[in-house]
Scaffold this motif. Structure first.
Motif, PDB file in Angstrom:
ATOM      1  N   ASN A 248      -9.248  14.819 -44.059  1.00 50.88           N
ATOM      2  CA  ASN A 248      -9.891  14.940 -42.751  1.00 50.88           C
ATOM      3  C   ASN A 248      -9.361  16.130 -41.960  1.00 50.88           C
ATOM      4  OD1 ASN A 248     -11.570  12.786 -43.102  1.00 50.88           O
ATOM      5  ND2 ASN A 248     -10.325  11.336 -41.942  1.00 50.88           N
ATOM      6  N   GLU A 249      -8.069  16.413 -42.098  1.00 49.54           N
ATOM      7  CA  GLU A 249      -7.501  17.568 -41.389  1.00 49.54           C
ATOM      8  C   GLU A 249      -8.029  18.880 -41.987  1.00 49.54           C
ATOM      9  OE1 GLU A 249      -5.766  17.029 -38.629  1.00 49.54           O
ATOM     10  OE2 GLU A 249      -5.982  14.890 -39.043  1.00 49.54           O
ATOM     11  N   ILE A 250      -8.261  18.883 -43.302  1.00 51.65           N
ATOM     12  CA  ILE A 250      -8.825  20.081 -43.946  1.00 51.65           C
ATOM     13  C   ILE A 250     -10.254  20.312 -43.477  1.00 51.65           C
ATOM     14  CG2 ILE A 250      -9.514  21.116 -46.141  1.00 51.65           C
ATOM     15  CD1 ILE A 250      -7.185  19.632 -47.457  1.00 51.65           C
ATOM     16  N   THR A 251     -11.068  19.245 -43.493  1.00 48.12           N
ATOM     17  CA  THR A 251     -12.451  19.407 -43.043  1.00 48.12           C
ATOM     18  C   THR A 251     -12.495  19.737 -41.548  1.00 48.12           C
ATOM     19  OG1 THR A 251     -12.661  17.007 -42.681  1.00 48.12           O
ATOM     20  CG2 THR A 251     -13.375  17.875 -44.814  1.00 48.12           C
ATOM     21  N   GLY A 252     -11.556  19.184 -40.774  1.00 46.25           N
ATOM     22  CA  GLY A 252     -11.483  19.520 -39.357  1.00 46.25           C
ATOM     23  C   GLY A 252     -11.187  20.993 -39.131  1.00 46.25           C
ATOM     24  N   ALA A 253     -10.316  21.542 -39.975  1.00 45.08           N
ATOM     25  CA  ALA A 253     -10.010  22.974 -39.890  1.00 45.08           C
ATOM     26  C   ALA A 253     -11.266  23.811 -40.138  1.00 45.08           C
ATOM     27  CB  ALA A 253      -8.925  23.323 -40.905  1.00 45.08           C
ATOM     28  N   ILE A 254     -12.072  23.383 -41.098  1.00 50.52           N
ATOM     29  CA  ILE A 254     -13.326  24.096 -41.384  1.00 50.52           C
ATOM     30  C   ILE A 254     -14.239  24.062 -40.164  1.00 50.52           C
ATOM     31  CG2 ILE A 254     -15.443  24.037 -42.782  1.00 50.52           C
ATOM     32  CD1 ILE A 254     -13.676  22.972 -45.084  1.00 50.52           C
ATOM     33  N   GLY A 255     -14.225  22.928 -39.443  1.00 50.67           N
ATOM     34  CA  GLY A 255     -15.069  22.803 -38.260  1.00 50.67           C
ATOM     35  C   GLY A 255     -14.766  23.819 -37.186  1.00 50.67           C
ATOM     36  N   ASP A 256     -13.518  24.281 -37.120  1.00 53.17           N
ATOM     37  CA  ASP A 256     -13.135  25.289 -36.127  1.00 53.17           C
ATOM     38  C   ASP A 256     -13.431  26.700 -36.618  1.00 53.17           C
ATOM     39  OD1 ASP A 256     -12.108  26.507 -33.883  1.00 53.17           O
ATOM     40  OD2 ASP A 256     -10.020  26.105 -34.349  1.00 53.17           O
ATOM     41  N   SER A 257     -13.515  26.871 -37.932  1.00 51.62           N
ATOM     42  CA  SER A 257     -13.640  28.222 -38.495  1.00 51.62           C
ATOM     43  C   SER A 257     -15.079  28.695 -38.621  1.00 51.62           C
ATOM     44  CB  SER A 257     -12.987  28.270 -39.883  1.00 51.62           C
ATOM     45  OG  SER A 257     -13.735  27.512 -40.819  1.00 51.62           O
TER      46      SER A 257
END
Length: 366
Positions: free
Chosen positions: A18-27
């Motif tokens: 979830n933290e990885i996909t969350g990072a994608i959401g910001d990028s």
């Protein structure tokens, strides 16, 4: 009561999917816009992404939440449209850095926000979107065939229900096209140029105008709105003045050394949360990811197809326009400010929009 910013060894850090996909959401909007600036200006993609990576980690650990670090979009739109030079772009960022530190230290940001109301912020946001749209269409016209292919990919992604990922997927597709055109080989040496470009800048009207335009968006979107979202999503009581101060520090520290002007955007915070991030682990993942792209992927920038970059700018423009309309509190004023921004310029839109807002507010009290 919400939790205050901290560095005390008790920060909740998780390194989950979830933290990885969350990072994608910001990028998803950061990378396309930064690549566009790298292609169309003298700034180095390597240096810009290195600083994004550093500050993702620094502010994630400092605030203990998945906070965002994004480009200052109004300034980015102005330089991409050729309205200001690279030197003016960077000097405006430094001026904003100083202003934001003063506002954060003196607690005046909320008072400034009373004069730059929601309709002005959203109107400027719409105007920035329209300027990016115009720039994107001009770039796309250079190679209609490639632009149509990129647009087809975008339509397909949107049809599948992944609107938020459209810009970054088209960006990656363009990278594949660039690699095919120049040949896929070992990564080239990172480009560490772009240092001290601001040293050649001189203070002029264009710089002051760009500073004022961006300040309107920063106060509303990157400070006041971001502070509210951090409390709503993560129960973290981080004031708009705290965010103002950290944005000032970030820009004064990094802009002389190759960074582009940066802020804490509410859109990036919402993107991280929507894609699953709940801790500063997302910032660690994203910071490392930016550094890796900076060191390994910079070689494709010179070959990146401008027509496909134009489609990406159109997609970013559409997202900005959609957000500005959805969150508007006075549609006629917002649309009017946006129209002035693209038909005349964003400086006129800011001044006339602010005056109209203040007159409207005074009329309401009578």
């Amino acid at each position: 009561m919400g939790k205050m910013p901290l560095i005390d060894g008790n920060i909740d850090l998780r390194f989950t999917q979830n933290e990885i996909t969350g990072a994608i959401g910001d990028s998803v909007t950061v990378l396309p816009l930064v690549v566009a600036v790298a292609i169309l200006t003298d700034l180095s993609l390597t240096m810009m992404l290195l600083w994004f990576g550093i500050f993702q980690i620094v502010w994630g650990l400092y605030y203990g939440v998945p906070i965002s670090v994004e480009p200052m979009k109004a300034l980015a739109a102005l330089i991409l449209a050729g309205t200001i030079t690279t030197e003016e772009f960077l000097l405006a960022g430094l001026l904003l850095g100083g202003i934001l530190i003063v506002m954060g230290k003196t607690g005046t940001l909320a008072r400034v926000g009373e004069y730059i109301g929601n309709p002005v912020v959203r109107g400027i946001q719409l105007g920035v979107g329209l300027v990016l749209l115009e720039t994107g269409l001009q770039l796309s016209a250079g190679d209609v065939q490639l632009a149509v292919i990129a647009a087809g990919v975008a339509v397909g992604i949107i049809a599948l229900g992944y609107w938020n990922l459209t810009a970054i997927i088209v960006l990656l597709f363009g990278g594949i096209v660039a690699g095919y055109q120049v040949g896929f080989s070992m990564p080239t040496s990172p480009d560490f140029s772009g240092l001290f470009l601001v040293s050649g800048a001189s203070l002029n009207f264009s710089t002051l105008e760009a500073t004022a335009i961006q300040l309107a968006m920063t106060v509303g979107n990157a400070a006041l709105a971001a502070s509210v979202l951090l409390y709503d999503y993560f129960d973290r009581n981080i004031s708009a003045d705290d965010l103002s101060h950290s944005m000032g520090v970030m820009n004064l520290t990094a802009i002389p050394f190759g960074a582009l002007p940066m802020c804490h955007g509410s859109g990036g915070i919402a993107g991280k949360y929507a894609f699953g991030a709940r801790t500063a682990g997302a910032n660690i993942f994203l910071g490392i990811g930016y550094v890796l792209v900076a060191l390994l992927g910079a070689g494709l920038v010179a070959a990146y197809p401008l027509a496909m970059l134009g489609v990406i700018l159109v997609l970013i423009a559409a997202q900005l326009g959609k957000t500005s309309i959805q969150k508007a509190q006075n549609y006629p004023l917002v649309i009017g400010i946006g129209a002035i921004g693209v038909l005349i310029n964003l400086g006129a839109a800011f001044v006339l929009g602010t005056l109209a807002y203040l007159i409207f507010q005074r009329y309401k009290r009578v």
